[in-house]
Design a protein around this motif. Structure first.
Motif, PDB file in Angstrom:
ATOM      1  N   CYS A 212       0.837  -1.205   0.000  1.00  0.00           N
ATOM      2  CA  CYS A 212       0.000   0.000   0.000  1.00  0.00           C
ATOM      3  C   CYS A 212       0.871   1.254   0.000  1.00  0.00           C
ATOM      4  O   CYS A 212       1.988   1.244   0.541  1.00  0.00           O
ATOM      5  CB  CYS A 212      -0.908   0.010   1.224  1.00  0.00           C
ATOM      6  SG  CYS A 212      -2.209   1.270   1.166  1.00  0.00           S
ATOM      7  N   VAL A 213       0.357   2.312  -0.612  1.00  0.00           N
ATOM      8  CA  VAL A 213       1.037   3.606  -0.655  1.00  0.00           C
ATOM      9  C   VAL A 213       0.088   4.675  -0.124  1.00  0.00           C
ATOM     10  O   VAL A 213      -1.101   4.689  -0.467  1.00  0.00           O
ATOM     11  CB  VAL A 213       1.485   3.971  -2.089  1.00  0.00           C
ATOM     12  CG1 VAL A 213       2.149   5.338  -2.111  1.00  0.00           C
ATOM     13  CG2 VAL A 213       2.456   2.918  -2.632  1.00  0.00           C
ATOM     14  N   PHE A 266       5.202   5.938   1.830  1.00  0.00           N
ATOM     15  CA  PHE A 266       4.633   7.186   1.336  1.00  0.00           C
ATOM     16  C   PHE A 266       4.870   7.295  -0.170  1.00  0.00           C
ATOM     17  O   PHE A 266       5.731   6.598  -0.726  1.00  0.00           O
ATOM     18  CB  PHE A 266       5.271   8.378   2.042  1.00  0.00           C
ATOM     19  CG  PHE A 266       4.815   8.558   3.461  1.00  0.00           C
ATOM     20  CD1 PHE A 266       3.518   8.947   3.747  1.00  0.00           C
ATOM     21  CD2 PHE A 266       5.688   8.320   4.515  1.00  0.00           C
ATOM     22  CE1 PHE A 266       3.093   9.108   5.057  1.00  0.00           C
ATOM     23  CE2 PHE A 266       5.273   8.479   5.826  1.00  0.00           C
ATOM     24  CZ  PHE A 266       3.968   8.873   6.095  1.00  0.00           C
ATOM     25  N   ALA A 267       4.140   8.180  -0.816  1.00  0.00           N
ATOM     26  CA  ALA A 267       4.316   8.393  -2.254  1.00  0.00           C
ATOM     27  C   ALA A 267       5.731   8.848  -2.578  1.00  0.00           C
ATOM     28  O   ALA A 267       6.301   8.491  -3.618  1.00  0.00           O
ATOM     29  CB  ALA A 267       3.299   9.422  -2.753  1.00  0.00           C
ATOM     30  N   GLY A 268       6.320   9.663  -1.686  1.00  0.00           N
ATOM     31  CA  GLY A 268       7.695  10.113  -1.896  1.00  0.00           C
ATOM     32  C   GLY A 268       7.866  10.866  -3.199  1.00  0.00           C
ATOM     33  O   GLY A 268       7.072  11.750  -3.537  1.00  0.00           O
ATOM     34  N   ASN A 272       2.255  11.531  -6.029  1.00  0.00           N
ATOM     35  CA  ASN A 272       0.874  11.110  -5.811  1.00  0.00           C
ATOM     36  C   ASN A 272       0.825   9.611  -5.539  1.00  0.00           C
ATOM     37  O   ASN A 272       1.483   8.819  -6.243  1.00  0.00           O
ATOM     38  CB  ASN A 272       0.000  11.442  -7.021  1.00  0.00           C
ATOM     39  CG  ASN A 272      -0.091  12.945  -7.251  1.00  0.00           C
ATOM     40  OD1 ASN A 272      -0.419  13.701  -6.338  1.00  0.00           O
ATOM     41  ND2 ASN A 272       0.203  13.395  -8.464  1.00  0.00           N
ATOM     42  N   ALA A 273       0.039   9.232  -4.549  1.00  0.00           N
ATOM     43  CA  ALA A 273       0.002   7.833  -4.113  1.00  0.00           C
ATOM     44  C   ALA A 273      -0.500   6.876  -5.188  1.00  0.00           C
ATOM     45  O   ALA A 273      -0.163   5.686  -5.171  1.00  0.00           O
ATOM     46  CB  ALA A 273      -0.875   7.714  -2.863  1.00  0.00           C
ATOM     47  N   MET A 284      -1.993  -1.362  -3.660  1.00  0.00           N
ATOM     48  CA  MET A 284      -3.070  -0.505  -3.165  1.00  0.00           C
ATOM     49  C   MET A 284      -2.534   0.894  -2.909  1.00  0.00           C
ATOM     50  O   MET A 284      -1.338   1.096  -2.728  1.00  0.00           O
ATOM     51  CB  MET A 284      -3.638  -1.047  -1.842  1.00  0.00           C
ATOM     52  CG  MET A 284      -4.304  -2.383  -1.905  1.00  0.00           C
ATOM     53  SD  MET A 284      -4.857  -2.941  -0.232  1.00  0.00           S
ATOM     54  CE  MET A 284      -3.306  -3.553   0.449  1.00  0.00           C
ATOM     55  N   CYS A 285      -3.445   1.853  -2.860  1.00  0.00           N
ATOM     56  CA  CYS A 285      -3.090   3.203  -2.423  1.00  0.00           C
ATOM     57  C   CYS A 285      -4.335   3.876  -1.864  1.00  0.00           C
ATOM     58  O   CYS A 285      -5.462   3.479  -2.165  1.00  0.00           O
ATOM     59  CB  CYS A 285      -2.512   4.042  -3.567  1.00  0.00           C
ATOM     60  SG  CYS A 285      -3.720   4.586  -4.786  1.00  0.00           S
ATOM     61  N   VAL A 286      -4.106   4.869  -1.033  1.00  0.00           N
ATOM     62  CA  VAL A 286      -5.194   5.691  -0.512  1.00  0.00           C
ATOM     63  C   VAL A 286      -5.106   7.036  -1.219  1.00  0.00           C
ATOM     64  O   VAL A 286      -4.082   7.722  -1.153  1.00  0.00           O
ATOM     65  CB  VAL A 286      -5.074   5.886   1.015  1.00  0.00           C
ATOM     66  CG1 VAL A 286      -6.154   6.843   1.505  1.00  0.00           C
ATOM     67  CG2 VAL A 286      -5.199   4.547   1.719  1.00  0.00           C
ATOM     68  N   ALA A 287      -6.173   7.408  -1.913  1.00  0.00           N
ATOM     69  CA  ALA A 287      -6.176   8.656  -2.676  1.00  0.00           C
ATOM     70  C   ALA A 287      -7.619   9.127  -2.866  1.00  0.00           C
ATOM     71  O   ALA A 287      -8.569   8.419  -2.543  1.00  0.00           O
ATOM     72  CB  ALA A 287      -5.495   8.478  -4.027  1.00  0.00           C
TER      73      ALA A 287
END
Length: 445
Positions: A212-213, A266-268, A272-273, A284-287
Motif C-alpha cells: 500500500c502507498v 509514502f508516495a515520496g 501522488n500515491a 493498493m493506495c489511498v487517494a
C-alpha cells in the motif's frame, strides 16, 4: 436518508457563533468583526448586472478539471454578455492558499476563490468574506424552492460547495486475484492484504512492489483513521486537540505497523500515491476520487484498477473533502452580484453533473444523479458509484482556525514515528503541545 446526508456533507455553513468559539472571551476587535459579518445579511443586493463587469476567479484546477471549468465558464459568459469571468490558475492548492494569504495582507484579494472550509474560517473571522445569504434569498436571482430542496442551508452561507471527493482505497485487481486476496473491509484484513501483496524478490528490505502507498500529507488527512478508532482530530467548538489520546494512538499504531513492516510507504518522489499503483509498483493506495481521470489516462496497459471504501475498524466512517467557492467582501456590489450568478450557474444541476462526469469529483446536487450526462457516466463507470453508496457513512473534517497548523505539527511528529526515529507515546505528547501552540498563534495572526 441519503438525500439528507448528501446535503449535510456538501453544505458549507459557517455561522458567526462558530467563529466566536475560537478561544476565550472576545476582544473588542473581534466584536467589531462580528458586527460587520452580521450586518452583511441585511445588505440589499443588486439583482441584475446592468453594466460590463469583470470578476476574477482564483482556482487550483488543472488538466481535465480546468478544461471542464473553462467550458462551463464560456457557456456562462455566452449567456451573460455583461459579465467577463477571468479564470486564474494559481498552481496547486498550497500555491493558491499561499497567494490568497499574501493578497489578503496586501488588500488585493480576487473577486472569488476556491478554498477549503478550514482555511476559509480565518477569512470569515477577519470580515473578508461576503455572506451569500442575501443573494440566495433574492426573489429574482436567488435559489428557488427546488434549488433549496437539493441541499440544506442554515444560518449564514459564506461559500457554496463546488468540487467534492471521497478518500478511497484504489487497488490492482489482477494482483489481488493472483494472490488470492479479497478486498479488505477491516483494518486487520488490510494489514494482512498489504503483507501478502508486498513483493521483495531480492530480499534487500526494499520491496519491488509495496502492499500500500499513502499520500505524503498523511497527517493532514489523518481524520478517517482517528474516527474509525472512535476518536477525532479536534473539537470544532472548543478547539481542543485530540492528538494525545488512546484513540489516536490506536490509529497511529495501525498505520505504523505497515510502515515498520515495509508493506506500506509514502508516495515520496512519485508525489501522488496513485502513481505506483498505475505503474504496477504497488497493489493498493489511498487517494481521492479526484485522481480517477489521471488513473484512467496514466495506468500501464494490462493493469486494471478498481476502488473500494476505506476499510473500517470500530466504525466505518468515510472522509469526504474538497473545496468550496467564496466571494470576498472587497469586491464591488456589481461584482458580487456577477459572482453570485456565476456560482449559481457553475453549481446548477446540469453543470455539476457535467463537471462530475468529466472529472473524478462528485456532484454537489442530489438531482444531478438523474441528469442524463452523469447517469450515463455512472452506467459506464461503476467505480463512480462508490461515493454515492458511501454517503451515509460520510463526514467532513473540522473547520477550526489554525486546525491545519496543528495538523502540520502532528505530521512532523508522525514522520519521526513512521521513520522509526521516535516512539508513538512521546511523539503524540509533543504533537499535542506543539499543536496547541501552533493553533493559538494562527488564531492571533
Amino acid at each position: 436518508m441519503k438525500k439528507k446526508v448528501l446535503a449535510a456533507l456538501l453544505c458549507t455553513t459557517m455561522a458567526a457563533s462558530m467563529l466566536t468559539a475560537c478561544g476565550g472571551e472576545k476582544k473588542e476587535t473581534e466584536k467589531k468583526e462580528e458586527t460587520k459579518i452580521e450586518s452583511s445579511t441585511e445588505k440589499k443586493t443588486d439583482t441584475k448586472v446592468t453594466e460590463k463587469t469583470e470578476i476574477t476567479f482564483w482556482h487550483a484546477m488543472s488538466g481535465s478539471n480546468e478544461e471542464a471549468i473553462q467550458k462551463i465558464t464560456d457557456d456562462f459568459m455566452e449567456q451573460n454578455k455583461n459579465v467577463s469571468v477571468k479564470l486564474v490558475n494559481q498552481g496547486g492548492y498550497m500555491d493558491l492558499f499561499d497567494k490568497l494569504m499574501a493578497s489578503a495582507k496586501a488588500d488585493q484579494l480576487p473577486t472569488m476563490t476556491q478554498i477549503y472550509s478550514n482555511r476559509l474560517s480565518w477569512y470569515v473571522s477577519k470580515g473578508l468574506v461576503a455572506d451569500l445569504t442575501p443573494y440566495m434569498e433574492d426573489e429574482q436571482t436567488g435559489f428557488t424552492e427546488e434549488d433549496l430542496a437539493d441541499g440544506i442551508w442554515d444560518g449564514k452561507q459564506y461559500a457554496i460547495p463546488f468540487n467534492k471527493s471521497q478518500m478511497v482505497l484504489y487497488y490492482n485487481e489482477t494482483m489481488f486475484e493472483e494472490a488470492g486476496v479479497e478486498v479488505p473491509k477491516t483494518w486487520d484484513e488490510w494489514t494482512a492484504a498489504a503483507e501478502k501483496l508486498t513483493v521483495d524478490e531480492d530480499k534487500d528490505g526494499e520491496p519491488e512492489v509495496y502492499g500500500c502507498v499513502f499520500a505524503n500529507n498523511l497527517s493532514t488527512d489523518i481524520a478517517p483513521w482517528l474516527k474509525q478508532a472512535g476518536g477525532s482530530t479536534m473539537n470544532e467548538e472548543t478547539n481542543e486537540l485530540y492528538f494525545d489520546t488512546p484513540e489516536t494512538k490506536e490509529a497511529i499504531e495501525f498505520l505504523n505497523s505497515m510502515f515498520q513492516a515495509k508493506t506500506a510507504r509514502f508516495a515520496g518522489d512519485d508525489e501522488n500515491a496513485n502513481v505506483p499503483v498505475q505503474d504496477g509498483r504497488a497493489a493498493m493506495c489511498v487517494a481521492s476520487t479526484s485522481a480517477l481521470p489521471y488513473i484512467e489516462e496514466g495506468t500501464m496497459e494490462g493493469i486494471t484498477i478498481n476502488a473500494a471504501a476505506l476499510p473500517g475498524h470500530k466504525t466505518d466512517d468515510q472522509l469526504y473533502y474538497g473545496t468550496n467557492v467564496a466571494v470576498f467582501d472587497s469586491a464591488t456590489d456589481m461584482q458580487k452580484q456577477a459572482a453570485w450568478e456565476y456560482i449559481k450557474f457553475l453549481t446548477n444541476t446540469e453543470n455539476t453533473a457535467y463537471f462530475a462526469a468529466e472529472t473524478g469529483y462528485i456532484p454537489v446536487r442530489v438531482s444531478a444523479q438523474e441528469d442524463p450526462v452523469f447517469a450515463k457516466v455512472l452506467e459506464e463507470k461503476p467505480i463512480k458509484q462508490l461515493s454515492l453508496e458511501c454517503f451515509d457513512k460520510g463526514f467532513q473534517g473540522t473547520r477550526n482556525i489554525g486546525g491545519k497548523n496543528a495538523l502540520d505539527e502532528l505530521g512532523k511528529q508522525l514522520d519521526l514515528v513512521f521513520s522509526g526515529e521516535k516512539g508513538i507515546d512521546e511523539a503524540l505528547k509533543d504533537a499535542q503541545t506543539n499543536g496547541e501552540q501552533a493553533m493559538k498563534e494562527a488564531q492571533s495572526n
